[in-house]
Design an enzyme around this catalytic site. Structure first.
Site, PDB file in Angstrom:
ATOM      1  N   CYS A 122       0.896  -1.233  -0.274  1.00 40.62           N
ATOM      2  CA  CYS A 122      -0.184  -0.334   0.151  1.00 40.62           C
ATOM      3  C   CYS A 122       0.573   1.560   0.779  1.00 40.62           C
ATOM      4  CB  CYS A 122      -0.926  -0.206   1.186  1.00 40.62           C
ATOM      5  SG  CYS A 122      -2.170  -1.068   1.474  1.00 40.62           S
ATOM      6  N   HIS A 255      -3.190   7.710   2.703  1.00 37.69           N
ATOM      7  CA  HIS A 255      -3.706   6.185   1.604  1.00 37.69           C
ATOM      8  C   HIS A 255      -4.609   5.894   2.445  1.00 37.69           C
ATOM      9  CE1 HIS A 255      -4.323   1.649   1.009  1.00 37.69           C
ATOM     10  NE2 HIS A 255      -3.715   1.358   2.402  1.00 37.69           N
ATOM     11  N   ASN A 285     -10.435   0.273   0.424  1.00 33.57           N
ATOM     12  CA  ASN A 285      -8.727   0.273   0.115  1.00 33.57           C
ATOM     13  C   ASN A 285      -8.329  -0.541  -1.411  1.00 33.57           C
ATOM     14  OD1 ASN A 285      -6.038  -0.552   0.742  1.00 33.57           O
ATOM     15  ND2 ASN A 285      -6.187  -1.371   2.404  1.00 33.57           N
TER      16      ASN A 285
HETATM   17  O1  UT7 Z   1      -4.209  -0.883   3.751  1.00 36.47           O
HETATM   18  C1  UT7 Z   1      -2.749  -1.862   4.632  1.00 36.47           C
HETATM   19  C2  UT7 Z   1      -3.038  -0.834   5.483  1.00 36.47           C
HETATM   20  N1  UT7 Z   1      -4.007  -1.667   6.187  1.00 36.47           N
HETATM   21  C3  UT7 Z   1      -4.911  -0.911   7.733  1.00 36.47           C
HETATM   22  O2  UT7 Z   1      -4.067   0.090   7.153  1.00 36.47           O
HETATM   23  C4  UT7 Z   1      -5.965  -1.570   8.029  1.00 36.47           C
HETATM   24  C5  UT7 Z   1      -6.000  -1.290   9.369  1.00 36.47           C
HETATM   25  N2  UT7 Z   1      -6.572  -2.193  10.220  1.00 36.47           N
HETATM   26  C6  UT7 Z   1      -8.142  -1.660  10.505  1.00 36.47           C
HETATM   27  O3  UT7 Z   1      -8.675  -1.220   9.747  1.00 36.47           O
HETATM   28  C7  UT7 Z   1      -8.696  -1.603  12.002  1.00 36.47           C
HETATM   29  O4  UT7 Z   1      -8.270  -2.813  11.854  1.00 36.47           O
HETATM   30  C8  UT7 Z   1      -9.958  -2.933  11.920  1.00 36.47           C
HETATM   31  C9  UT7 Z   1     -10.475  -2.305  10.107  1.00 36.47           C
HETATM   32  C10 UT7 Z   1      -9.580  -4.131   9.957  1.00 36.47           C
HETATM   33  C11 UT7 Z   1     -10.341  -3.914  11.923  1.00 36.47           C
HETATM   34  O5  UT7 Z   1     -11.020  -2.692  12.994  1.00 36.47           O
HETATM   35  P1  UT7 Z   1     -11.691  -2.645  14.505  1.00 36.47           P
HETATM   36  O6  UT7 Z   1     -12.013  -1.735  15.044  1.00 36.47           O
HETATM   37  O7  UT7 Z   1      -9.422  -3.264  14.903  1.00 36.47           O
HETATM   38  O8  UT7 Z   1     -11.955  -4.403  14.629  1.00 36.47           O
HETATM   39  P2  UT7 Z   1     -11.230  -5.175  15.463  1.00 36.47           P
HETATM   40  O9  UT7 Z   1     -10.363  -6.445  14.458  1.00 36.47           O
HETATM   41  O10 UT7 Z   1     -10.961  -5.226  17.280  1.00 36.47           O
HETATM   42  O11 UT7 Z   1     -12.591  -5.926  15.506  1.00 36.47           O
HETATM   43  C12 UT7 Z   1     -13.831  -6.745  16.529  1.00 36.47           C
HETATM   44  C13 UT7 Z   1     -14.996  -6.865  16.917  1.00 36.47           C
HETATM   45  C14 UT7 Z   1     -14.633  -8.460  16.025  1.00 36.47           C
HETATM   46  O12 UT7 Z   1     -15.647  -8.822  17.241  1.00 36.47           O
HETATM   47  P3  UT7 Z   1     -15.509  -9.502  18.999  1.00 36.47           P
HETATM   48  O13 UT7 Z   1     -14.628 -10.701  18.798  1.00 36.47           O
HETATM   49  O14 UT7 Z   1     -15.627  -8.630  19.186  1.00 36.47           O
HETATM   50  O15 UT7 Z   1     -17.121 -10.207  19.132  1.00 36.47           O
HETATM   51  C15 UT7 Z   1     -14.956  -9.127  15.030  1.00 36.47           C
HETATM   52  O16 UT7 Z   1     -14.980 -10.541  15.183  1.00 36.47           O
HETATM   53  O17 UT7 Z   1     -15.724  -7.024  14.898  1.00 36.47           O
HETATM   54  C16 UT7 Z   1     -15.709  -7.843  14.221  1.00 36.47           C
HETATM   55  N3  UT7 Z   1     -15.777  -7.700  12.256  1.00 36.47           N
HETATM   56  C17 UT7 Z   1     -17.112  -7.398  12.313  1.00 36.47           C
HETATM   57  N4  UT7 Z   1     -17.924  -7.418  12.367  1.00 36.47           N
HETATM   58  C18 UT7 Z   1     -18.663  -7.364  11.089  1.00 36.47           C
HETATM   59  C19 UT7 Z   1     -14.344  -7.769  12.260  1.00 36.47           C
HETATM   60  N5  UT7 Z   1     -14.754  -8.121  10.706  1.00 36.47           N
HETATM   61  C20 UT7 Z   1     -15.930  -7.978  10.934  1.00 36.47           C
HETATM   62  C21 UT7 Z   1     -17.155  -7.540   9.814  1.00 36.47           C
HETATM   63  N6  UT7 Z   1     -18.313  -8.021   9.684  1.00 36.47           N
HETATM   64  N7  UT7 Z   1     -16.728  -7.344   8.491  1.00 36.47           N
END
Ligand code: UT7
Length: 328
Positions: A122, A255, A285
């Site tokens: 990225c 990005h 993204n």
């Molecule tokens: O391009 C390269 C750079 N990439 C990035 O910069 C990505 C960086 N990371 C992020 O943007 C975020 O970490 C994400 C968008 C990927 C995830 O957001 P988050 O706030 O960190 O969520 P999380 O991983 O802590 O997940 C929270 C909850 C989890 O459920 P529990 O364990 O709390 O019950 C996940 O299972 O959200 C759940 N979850 C979803 N729920 C519905 C994860 N993905 C989804 C989904 N739909 N698509």
């Protein structure tokens, strides 16, 4: 070899998104067919993404790259035959080899100039722009096509809701030309290979087969934390190199991975949210394509104007990050 040029300057921008647009509602329906649950609310709240574009079968990164490049050439009032360097930043090349850049060169109907791919995931476009700037300043090129082009839909695991809702396909391009005035004012690139595992596609091709898993894996929280500190740090460092302040920036174009990362970067730099160009909502993204696509959107809608000072920032797999400060 041409005489050394003091500076390089962007003279045209172009972007291309494949026509097939999937809203969050479309993704909810697509994943439901596989028994995977997600929601528009979750995707919008956690990422800011409302839609992404996916290529159809048979469309490759080079096709998107050529469409974006033609628009950039038109904006720069240049013919393909005037291009003397092509760099394509991509993690989703058409083939293992030759480079997508060589394929793009052929599709543009030109031959002879150097053409190569650059792999920094990225951060790819920011890396490619920095390399093209250095080659122009060294006198090795005078009219470069710098492209970010991706078909990330081909790498997505649609059983993994934590990643498959985030990414999209597209391409962005700029024409970067030798110029007596900047142009690119300062830039800086970084990588830290200790973090290879937090964002990767671990598969490879060997012995006529794909070995390992050829689908995208990401530890989202680890990437999030690194991204937030890397983007602030490299922006400050590039500003210091240029001898200017964050308040001198007219537009921040980071990005486009997550609205929360972009807002946090702007907040830490003391920039108003209105100064950040945000396209993640409509594009998702698009990895190396995200920065040039966002730049092109902001140029064409009249936000980025000649003379404006723009900070481009990349961050992603590797772990890689970097920034380019430029006068448009
Ligand atoms: O391009 C390269 C750079 N990439 C990035 O910069 C990505 C960086 N990371 C992020 O943007 C975020 O970490 C994400 C968008 C990927 C995830 O957001 P988050 O706030 O960190 O969520 P999380 O991983 O802590 O997940 C929270 C909850 C989890 O459920 P529990 O364990 O709390 O019950 C996940 O299972 O959200 C759940 N979850 C979803 N729920 C519905 C994860 N993905 C989804 C989904 N739909 N698509």
């Amino acid at each position: 070899m041409n005489a050394p040029s003091t500076h390089s300057r962007i003279t045209g921008t172009g972007g291309f998104l494949p026509p097939r647009r999937l809203s969050n509602a479309d993704m909810v329906a697509l994943l439901a067919q596989r028994g995977v649950e997600t929601s528009d609310d979750w995707i919008v709240e956690r990422t800011g993404i409302r839609a992404r574009h996916f290529v159809d079968d048979g469309v490759h990164a080079s096709d998107l790259a050529v469409a974006a490049a033609r628009r950039a050439l038109e904006a720069a009032r240049r013919e393909a035959g005037e291009v003397d360097l092509i760099i394509v930043a991509t993690s989703t090349p058409d083939m293992v080899f030759p480079s997508t850049a060589a394929i793009v060169q052929n599709k543009l109907g030109i031959a002879g100039c150097p053409a190569f791919d650059l792999q920094a995931v990225c951060s790819g476009f920011v890396y490619a722009l920095t390399v093209a700037d250095a080659m122009i300043r060294a006198g090795s090129a005078r009219c470069a096509l710098v492209i970010g082009a991706e078909v990330f839909s081909r790498l997505l695991d649609f059983d993994d809701r934590t990643t498959c809702v985030l990414f999209g396909d597209g391409a962005g391009a700029v024409v970067l030309e030798a110029s007596p005035t900047p142009g690119i004012v300062a830039s800086e690139l970084h990588a830290d290979g200790r973090h290879v595992g937090i964002l990767c596609v671990p598969g490879t091709v060997a012995g006529g087969q794909v070995l390992g898993d050829p689908l995208l894996k990401m530890d989202g929280q680890a990437v999030f934390k690194l991204a937030v500190s890397a983007l602030e740090g490299v922006a400050r460092s590039v500003l210091a190199k240029a001898g200017c302040q964050a308040s001198d920036i007219d537009w921040l174009i980071p990005h486009q991975a997550n609205i929360r990362i972009m807002q946090s970067t702007a907040r830490k730099l003391g920039l108003a949210p209105e100064k950040v160009v945000v396209t993640v909502g409509d594009h998702g993204n698009t990895s190396a394509a995200s920065v040039p696509l966002a730049l092109d959107v902001a140029v064409r809608d009249g936000r980025v104007c000649p003379g404006h000072r723009v900070m481009l920032e990349g961050v992603g797999g590797g772990f890689t990050w970097g920034a380019v400060l430029l006068d448009y």
